[in-house]
Write an enzyme that holds these catalytic residues in place. Structure first.
Site, PDB file in Angstrom:
ATOM      1  N   ASP A 295       0.867  -1.174   0.000  1.00 43.59           N
ATOM      2  CA  ASP A 295       0.000   0.000   0.000  1.00 43.59           C
ATOM      3  C   ASP A 295       0.914   1.238   0.000  1.00 43.59           C
ATOM      4  O   ASP A 295       2.142   1.143   0.109  1.00 43.59           O
ATOM      5  CB  ASP A 295      -0.966  -0.027   1.198  1.00 43.59           C
ATOM      6  CG  ASP A 295      -2.207   0.831   0.921  1.00 43.59           C
ATOM      7  OD1 ASP A 295      -2.151   1.684   0.022  1.00 43.59           O
ATOM      8  OD2 ASP A 295      -3.232   0.648   1.608  1.00 43.59           O
TER       9      ASP A 295
HETATM   10  C1  BGC Z   1      -5.067   3.084   0.267  1.00 42.92           C
HETATM   11  C2  BGC Z   1      -5.283   2.109  -0.859  1.00 42.92           C
HETATM   12  C3  BGC Z   1      -5.108   2.782  -2.187  1.00 42.92           C
HETATM   13  C4  BGC Z   1      -3.756   3.436  -2.241  1.00 42.92           C
HETATM   14  C5  BGC Z   1      -3.470   4.125  -3.555  1.00 42.92           C
HETATM   15  C6  BGC Z   1      -3.807   3.888   0.101  1.00 42.92           C
HETATM   16  O1  BGC Z   1      -3.721   4.903   1.034  1.00 42.92           O
HETATM   17  O2  BGC Z   1      -5.036   2.393   1.481  1.00 42.92           O
HETATM   18  O3  BGC Z   1      -6.556   1.530  -0.737  1.00 42.92           O
HETATM   19  O4  BGC Z   1      -5.287   1.862  -3.225  1.00 42.92           O
HETATM   20  O5  BGC Z   1      -3.673   4.398  -1.211  1.00 42.92           O
HETATM   21  O6  BGC Z   1      -4.185   5.267  -3.715  1.00 42.92           O
END
Ligand code: BGC
Length: 771
Positions: A295
């Protein structure tokens, strides 16, 4: 445009020659051939890559503004040309994506195409209900269709990878991301995961309208303590396997191409660096063959978790089985040093690089790096009237009728309505969380939707009635990154409220459109109080005093505490955050053009103090007997244990009668099959759909089992007076659970078969099943 691209030295002919020599196995011949071709191709390509290029390939960057963190990548153009980037996210649009793809394909030494990702969560341009709402449709066909449309629109804008489905089980409505998943049930969550993966990836990821799914957040992210975002997760292995892991597993079985690791720790080790999770469970036990991305800056965040400096945590993540590093560039900046110091091996870097290259191969990017970059598709496939019409249909299937006294709904297409509340004449909050490319200006407000449907037939007396909230600290937090998501009206709270009361006095019925605005749920949007905000509640209280029919149209990204509303409103229609076609779909349901059939997939508590609350809990040694609090029982002094609305609950404009459960046998042995049948009758005046739910209880086992577990459901349509027999087939598969050795098996004994309209209202029959 069709361009073919293969790195020098590798061509389709040489790949085919090698494949031709392979042993032929009838059963999986096609897969084996494809895999062999892919291996030859990837081996050839990797043979040409330097260690810097291999490490670079594991680097995923965002271009432009930060999306969910404060970090953005710098020097992206140069890095792409140097082969120091494998994928990009945060941009879309054929021209823009092509420009960036050109940098890699034309400007880098080995011409390896980039993968383009985005948070396409519930639609790309045509926005569908938030996932929690979609899941309330209990309609896998429609859910899959929403993913297909999203994929078509996303590919038309140059994308090939979406960060969805989010399959985290959530039992805590304080957590803002409960909005992004399918609620609390592991089996049901698995069904939705499968439908979404199939919808996105289609029959082949090589198709021009298919994208690669990215299943997130692996794993257990929804178990954050206290519902506080990014918080610690700590649970037993049995709970993990039984209650939290099944949807991820279902997504693997459905062929998901990629996974995203979660921010939380599991057994003290962040998921992003957790070898047990990423390698032992995901790859060895479940056979996942795709790649895992972290993530947003999750590798770097392992420093704050206390696992070491950036070099140490990057090495830990790679060794654990993480393949791609999102935004933080820990891999890019430290892995070469770790290799030189013997802290990671070349094999580990190769393995990660191979998995990312394989994903690109499976997407057909080596055949054509521009495969879905076709500017003419943008006007043909994006936000089309057809997509919007499908969205309207899907959206109305997601609504849940929580209350409907004395047939207040549906409304007559005549007379007068007081349409009040901060969400009534509002486009901005129709879409809900995670709408990166969705434009709220294209959404239909409730007011507009009602006008579209009933024209001048109904007099609408509108008043805003209240601000979303009056609390200035709350407003500051909702307006994150300086956006004006929630504004305060120039009029005072009293002026607004008086206008609503005046509008109500002039009208036959009050429709109050209230609840949560867009930024009240989603990432980093935990709430400790899950009531409708006070400003809006004050308006509802003033309106309720008038004694007129009061319909609440509820916007919410999570279950809310609605005890006051349940007591005082005549009807409550839960519309979640409905998406682009919000107003049209709401009007269809309010005026009875469509009879609502949604059922909630997350329990609605009476009070925040009951959280975590979920239907498939254990019994305890001193169970609550349902008769109200009593001493030395597992209950509260001040509130009943029961939720306000149980899992699977939702009303209809009609009523359904259930017969007793009939079983074809009551004594079974081994692999025999049981059939449980009920007759469901439409006992009301409207045609309607009903979700008939099957639960099974296992009252005696080697470990304490949940009081019941959902095992199947059927959604049926019935005309007034019509009856249908609904039959469920039950095999020992449905009786299995994880025992204390984590063996997935069933144990003989008594089973209680329950069929009903929701998890608390079932008809039961029991069987003895021996081995
Ligand atoms: C979130 C994800 C997301 C990623 C990219 C993160 O902060 O937890 O769900 O896909 O950002 O934007």
């Amino acid at each position: 445009m069709r361009k073919y691209f293969l790195p020098r030295g590798i061509n389709r002919f040489s790949a085919l020659c090698v494949v031709a020599l392979l042993p032929f196995n009838k059963i999986s011949a096609q897969t084996k051939t494809d895999d062999a071709k892919m291996n030859v191709f990837v081996n050839g390509l990797m043979g040409k890559m330097t260690i810097d290029e291999k490490i670079g390939h594991l680097n995923l960057v965002t271009i432009g503004a930060a999306t969910t963190g404060s970090v953005v990548n710098k020097g992206v153009e140069d890095k792409i040309k140097k082969g120091a980037i494998g994928g990009v996210f945060g941009i879309w649009g054929a021209d823009h994506v092509k420009e960036v793809q050109d940098l890699a394909v034309k400007g880098s030494r080995l011409h390896i195409p980039l993968i383009f990702g985005l948070d396409v969560i519930h639609g790309h341009r045509t926005i569908f209900p938030i996932p929690l709402g979609l899941s309330a449709s209990w309609d896998m066909g429609l859910i899959k269709r929403s993913a297909q449309i999203a994929a078509k629109e996303a590919t038309a804008e140059g994308l090939n990878w979406v960060y969805s489905p989010m399959v985290d089980i959530a039992r805590d409505a304080r957590w803002g991301r409960i909005s992004e998943g399918s609620g609390e049930d592991p089996w049901y969550g698995g069904q939705v995961a499968k439908a979404m993966v199939q919808g996105y990836q289609g029959s082949s990821m090589k198709n021009a309208d298919a994208v690669m799914a990215c299943v997130k957040h692996f794993a257990l992210y929804g178990g954050a303590e206290a519902g506080r975002e990014y918080n610690t997760v700590d649970m037993s292995r049995i709970r993990m396997y039984q209650d939290y892991l099944p949807p991820y597993r279902a997504a693997v079985d459905a062929g998901a191409g990629s996974f995203m690791s979660s921010f939380n720790t599991i057994d003290g080790v962040p998921a992003t660096g957790n070898q047990w999770l990423l390698t032992d469970v995901l790859r060895k036990q479940w056979g996942f063959k795709g790649f895992v991305v972290s993530d947003y800056t999750a590798v770097n965040e392992m420093e704050a978790h206390g696992l070491g400096d950036l070099q140490a945590v990057s090495a830990l993540a790679l060794k654990a089985g993480l393949d791609m590093d999102m935004v933080g560039e820990g891999f890019l900046t430290t892995l070469k040093k770790s290799l030189a110091e013997g802290k990671v091996t070349k094999l580990e870097i190769d393995l990660a690089c191979r998995r990312v290259l394989e994903a690109k191969y499976k997407l057909g990017l080596f055949d054509n790096p521009y495969k879905s970059i076709d500017a003419s598709r943008e006007s043909k496939d994006v936000l089309t009237p057809e997509n919007r019409a499908e969205a309207r249909n899907i959206t109305k299937h997601s609504f849940v009728l929580l209350k409907n006294n004395a047939q207040t709904l549906p409304l007559k297409k005549a007379g007068s309505i007081a349409l009040v509340g901060p969400l009534a004449d509002n486009q901005r909050d129709m879409l809900g969380t995670w709408v990166v490319a969705g434009e709220w200006q294209k959404s239909i407000s409730v007011m507009q939707g009602i006008k579209n449907l009933v024209g001048n037939g109904v007099t609408i007396n509108y008043a805003k009635g209240a601000n979303i909230t009056q609390d200035s600290m709350f407003i500051n937090r909702l307006n994150f990154f300086g956006q004006q998501m929630v504004t305060v009206d120039k009029k005072t709270a009293d002026e607004l409220l008086n206008e609503a009361v005046d509008a109500a006095k002039k009208s036959d019925v009050i429709v109050a459109v209230v609840g949560e605005s867009q930024s009240m749920s989603g990432e980093s949007s935990s709430r400790s109080d899950i009531d409708i905000p006070e400003s809006q509640k004050n308006m509802l209280k003033a309106l309720a005093k008038l004694g007129k029919p009061l319909v609440i149209v509820l916007f919410n990204g999570r279950p809310l505490t609605l005890t006051w509303e349940d007591e005082h409103a005549s009807a409550i229609l839960d519309v979640w955050a409905p998406g682009t076609e919000a107003g049209n779909a709401i009007a269809d349901v309010l005026f009875g053009d469509y009879n609502p059939a949604g059922k909630i997939t997350a329990t609605f508590p009476r009070s925040v103090g009951q959280i975590p609350i979920y239907y498939n809990h254990k019994n305890t040694g001193r169970p609550y007997d349902g008769k109200g609090p009593s001493k030395f029982k597992s209950n509260y002094l001040d509130i009943s244990n029961d939720p306000l609305y149980p899992f699977g609950y939702g009303l209809s404009y009609t009523t359904f009668g259930y017969s007793d459960v009939k079983l074809n046998k009551t004594q079974l042995k081994g692999a025999e099959t049981l059939t449980a049948t009920v007759t469901v009758t439409n006992t009301g005046k409207y045609a309607g759909e009903e979700v008939v739910q099957l639960y099974i209880s296992d009252p005696v086992a080697s470990i304490s089992r949940s009081v019941k577990e959902l095992k199947d459901f059927k959604k049926i349509s019935l005309q007034p007076g019509e009856q249908k027999e609904v039959a469920f087939t039950i095999t020992p598969e449905e009786l299995k659970f994880y025992n204390s050795q984590l063996k997935y098996d069933w144990e003989p004994g008594k089973f209680i078969i329950q069929v009903g309209t929701n998890s608390s209202d079932t008809h039961t029959a029991s069987v003895q099943w021996s081995k």
